[in-house]
Design a protein around this motif. Structure first.
Motif, short mmCIF file in Angstrom:
data_model
loop_
_atom_site.label_atom_id
_atom_site.label_comp_id
_atom_site.label_asym_id
_atom_site.label_seq_id
_atom_site.Cartn_x
_atom_site.Cartn_y
_atom_site.Cartn_z
N ALA A 16 0.80 -1.22 0.00
CA ALA A 16 0.00 0.00 0.00
C ALA A 16 0.84 1.27 0.00
O ALA A 16 0.30 2.36 0.04
N ALA A 17 2.15 1.13 -0.04
CA ALA A 17 3.01 2.31 0.07
C ALA A 17 2.80 3.31 -1.05
O ALA A 17 2.74 4.52 -0.80
N PRO A 18 2.68 2.89 -2.32
CA PRO A 18 2.46 3.89 -3.36
C PRO A 18 1.18 4.69 -3.17
O PRO A 18 1.15 5.89 -3.41
N ALA A 19 0.11 3.99 -2.72
CA ALA A 19 -1.14 4.71 -2.50
C ALA A 19 -1.01 5.70 -1.36
O ALA A 19 -1.58 6.79 -1.40
N ALA A 20 -0.26 5.32 -0.33
CA ALA A 20 -0.08 6.23 0.80
C ALA A 20 0.65 7.49 0.37
O ALA A 20 0.33 8.61 0.79
N LEU A 274 -7.75 -7.48 1.72
CA LEU A 274 -8.65 -6.33 1.70
C LEU A 274 -7.88 -5.01 1.80
O LEU A 274 -8.23 -4.02 1.15
N CYS A 275 -6.84 -5.01 2.63
CA CYS A 275 -6.03 -3.79 2.75
C CYS A 275 -5.34 -3.46 1.44
O CYS A 275 -5.25 -2.29 1.04
N VAL A 276 -4.85 -4.49 0.74
CA VAL A 276 -4.21 -4.25 -0.55
C VAL A 276 -5.24 -3.79 -1.57
O VAL A 276 -4.99 -2.88 -2.37
N ARG A 277 -6.43 -4.39 -1.54
CA ARG A 277 -7.48 -4.02 -2.50
C ARG A 277 -7.85 -2.55 -2.35
O ARG A 277 -8.05 -1.85 -3.34
N HIS A 278 -7.94 -2.06 -1.10
CA HIS A 278 -8.34 -0.67 -0.87
C HIS A 278 -7.15 0.27 -0.75
O HIS A 278 -7.34 1.47 -0.50
N LYS A 279 -5.93 -0.27 -0.89
CA LYS A 279 -4.72 0.55 -0.87
C LYS A 279 -4.64 1.42 0.38
O LYS A 279 -4.35 2.62 0.32
N VAL A 280 -4.92 0.79 1.53
CA VAL A 280 -4.87 1.55 2.79
C VAL A 280 -3.42 1.82 3.16
O VAL A 280 -2.52 1.02 2.89
N ALA A 281 -3.19 2.97 3.77
CA ALA A 281 -1.84 3.35 4.16
C ALA A 281 -1.40 2.66 5.44
O ALA A 281 -0.21 2.47 5.68
N ASN A 282 -2.34 2.28 6.30
CA ASN A 282 -2.02 1.67 7.59
C ASN A 282 -2.97 0.51 7.81
O ASN A 282 -4.15 0.69 8.10
N SER A 283 -2.46 -0.70 7.68
CA SER A 283 -3.30 -1.90 7.86
C SER A 283 -3.41 -2.33 9.31
O SER A 283 -4.14 -3.28 9.62
N LEU A 284 -2.69 -1.66 10.22
CA LEU A 284 -2.69 -2.07 11.61
C LEU A 284 -4.08 -2.09 12.25
O LEU A 284 -4.40 -3.04 12.98
N PRO A 285 -4.95 -1.10 12.03
CA PRO A 285 -6.28 -1.16 12.66
C PRO A 285 -7.06 -2.40 12.26
O PRO A 285 -7.79 -2.98 13.09
N TYR A 286 -6.91 -2.85 11.03
CA TYR A 286 -7.66 -4.01 10.56
C TYR A 286 -7.08 -5.31 11.11
O TYR A 286 -7.82 -6.24 11.46
#
Length: 650
Positions: A16-20, A274-286
């Motif tokens: 997700a780094a590029p999206a962040a 799911l985190c990769v699909r939505h390109k989240v910057a921080n997957s820790l909450p999930y």
């Protein structure tokens, strides 16, 4: 808006780094030490202050004296133990039956010995099988030396990348080997007893993990758009906080129904996907949504985690499934609400993008409000779905015959688990059945891959012909079959199994020293004989929480069963709740945390680390633990006395 705990540039989610980078034009400042660890420090200070207020500054000022019922109960326990020691018993019959075989012992008839024979068998089981006390065979030097080795590797496991990038499996296995070597050196020098490393390795969790990994791999790999993809789609949502809430609800219910380790092993990959699909910057909450609620939800039933299963089997009195559930509903519900609320508050910037504070987040959850950033995410989500190719939509649409077979296998697995069949055998059998089906499907159903070579212009070339020395054409051999050993079995995380083997050896050797038992006895002091009575219960659950994170919860349960063999069902309810909720305190608090971290790191997501878990885990665990303990002490349905001992008749 940055997270209260972590800046975007402090997260190592590679996918997700590029999206962040695209979402954040200006780098966020790294949070200060107090901002990051302040809530945890306040929670620790608060729990110490509460216990000092309840028990007094020295920890013994306000401990009430034992009442007549407690004194009578202690006398009855001593008399029962002495009576069991004075009983005559057939050693050969015990060996023939198997010392660890307690099946049916609770319901022995009077002709078979009744309660006394059951007590004798259980006494031998606890004393000679579950908890062999060899601490008196260590010298002081031996105890200190083994304890230092254990805590050194405990720190290495908490922070595996401090020195060398070895990883937790290598650290745990190296620690286990070091422990075996040093225990042998202590034996030669007369500083300690012999160490049977094979005995402390608990095979059941290893068999269970292997079977679950095998099953999970085949659920994911058998078919595109199959059961695994449908599970992922069911948890998907364009709204971040709703996606987190779905993960928490699924994890809580699934852990109570099956087992927390099973749930996190199956769904860790789903959450990362799911985190990769939505390109989240921080997957820790999930990932925290999955791990923390898996531990909390598993406290609800006696089959939710290994320590609950062990408690029900080791308790002196019978504890039924409904009795266990009725006691845990209220505290587990409170702990789940507290954990979810704190997760939404801590990670409000990730789960509620564009929100300006807690009140606005509250309005978003309960009023359905949207911020412009949330609306933009929803529009992007629906735009992606519309732009999906038709064939992809068809692949994830209906239920094919293979998806139905997967559902049937999983349904049979759950039924076998529910009726009490061995979960290790059941999980391995489920994986083996799926392996046979996948092999048959690939050989007879899936289209064969075409091996065609092309020239520079893209034209297909005719197959090459081979000739021997005499110019005779060599007939092509039959196509070599690809076996499951070359494909799916290589994807089993054997490193995770090595991690648990190493931890079992480390913990088993540390328990031999008697240091955890000595810590418990010293810490409890005058509360040892009334550990679940107010106010001692609040100190008791804190001690259990510490021990569960240092020496693991299953050995702690074994230690308590041997130390307090006649503990009442209510006592065990408090132990179960505290030992389970304690799993959320640190990364090493439960196997579920380690599985989530390991599975996420395997696909390149290394956000779930000890130093990122603890700032949220410590305050959330302490608040959940004490709120649940208060409710359980106020409302419980298990007796505070032992019926088999005759305490409830007085």
């Amino acid at each position: 808006m940055s997270s209260p705990l972590y800046a975007d540039d402090d997260v190592e989610c590679h996918a997700a780094a590029p999206a962040a980078a695209a979402q954040s034009s200006t780098p966020a400042s790294k949070p200060s030490f107090l901002r990051r660890w302040g809530p945890a420090l306040v929670a620790i200070a608060g729990v110490l202050a509460v216990n000092a207020l309840l028990l007094g500054p020295t920890g013994a000022n306000n401990v009430p004296a034992l009442n007549s019922r407690q004194l009578a109960a202690r006398s009855a326990r001593d008399e029962r133990t002495q009576a069991v020691l004075d009983m005559e018993w057939d050693h050969a019959a015990d060996l023939q039956r198997g010392l660890s075989n307690m099946s049916g012992a609770r319901k022995l008839s009077e002709a078979e010995g009744g309660v006394m024979e059951y007590t004798r068998r259980r006494h031998r089981y606890l004393g000679e099988y579950v908890h062999v006390d060899v601490s008196d065979q260590f010298t002081v030097f031996g105890k200190i030396f083994i304890s230092l080795i254990y805590f050194a590797f405990w720190v290495f496991l908490m922070f595996p990348n401090w020195f060398l990038p070895i990883g937790r499996p290598g650290i745990a296995l190296g620690g286990g080997l070091c422990m075996v070597v040093f225990r042998y050196i202590l034996l030669l020098t007369g500083q300690g007893p012999a160490f049977d490393a094979a005995k402390v390795i608990i095979l059941e969790p290893l068999f269970l993990l292997f079977g679950l990994m095998l099953t999970t791999i085949y659920l994911e790999k058998m078919e595109r758009g199959g059961l695994f993809d449908k599970l992922r789609d069911s948890l998907d949502d364009p709204v971040n906080w709703k996606r987190s809430a779905k993960i928490m609800a699924m994890s809580t219910i699934g852990s109570a129904a099956v087992m927390n380790d099973s749930v996190v092993l199956i769904f860790s990959g789903v959450v990362v996907d799911l985190c990769v699909r939505h390109k989240v910057a921080n997957s820790l909450p999930y990932l925290l949504s999955l791990a923390t609620t898996a531990n909390t939800g598993s406290a609800l039933t006696m089959t939710g985690n290994p320590q609950n299963i062990l408690i029900v089997s080791l308790a002196y009195d019978d504890i039924s499934w409904t009795e266990f559930l009725s006691n845990m509903v209220l505290p587990v519900t409170a702990a789940s609400i507290i954990n979810a609320s704190m997760l939404f508050f801590y990670y409000s910037s990730e789960l509620f993008p564009g929100s300006s504070g807690f009140l606005e987040c509250f309005g978003i959850v309960f009023s359905g409000n949207r911020t412009p950033e949330m609306l933009a995410q929803e529009h992007a989500y629906h735009a992606r779905n519309v732009a999906k190719p038709e064939e992809e939509g068809e692949a994830s649409g209906g239920w094919t015959i293979w998806s139905k077979i997967q559902m049937l296998v999983i349904a049979i697995f759950l039924v076998c688990f529910a009726i009490g069949l061995d979960v290790c055998v059941t999980s391995i059998c489920a994986g083996a059945v799926l392996m046979v089906l996948a092999a048959w499907k690939r050989q007879h159903y899936d289209p064969k891959p075409e091996v065609v070579e092309y020239d520079a212009e893209g034209n297909a070339l005719p197959p090459k012909k081979m000739y021997d020395m005499d110019g005779n054409e060599i007939e092509p051999e039959e196509e070599e079959l690809v076996t499951e050993s070359e494909t799916t079995l290589t994807e089993v995380d054997y490193g995770l199994l090595m991690l648990f083997i190493g931890q079992f050896i480390l913990i088993g050797s540390f328990d031999d020293t008697g240091v955890p038992q000595a810590f418990f006895n010293i810490a409890m002091g005058g509360c040892a004989d009334q550990m679940t009575a107010v106010p001692c219960v609040y100190w008791f659950v804190l001690v259990i929480t510490i021990l569960s994170n240092v020496a693991s919860n299953v050995p702690v349960v074994q230690m308590l069963a041997a130390t307090f063999p006649y503990a009442s069902p209510y006592d065990w309810m408090q132990v179960s709740f505290s030992a389970t909720i304690a799993g959320n305190l640190t990364m090493l608090g439960s196997a579920a945390n380690m599985i989530v971290a390991f599975q996420a790191a395997k696909v390149g997501d290394r956000t779930f680390t000890s130093e990122r878990h603890a700032p949220f885990g410590i305050p959330s665990t302490i608040l959940s633990l004490y709120a649940g303990t208060f409710l359980l002490s106020m409302v419980h349905f298990s007796p505070e006395c032992s019926e088999k001992l005759g305490e409830c008749d007085e």
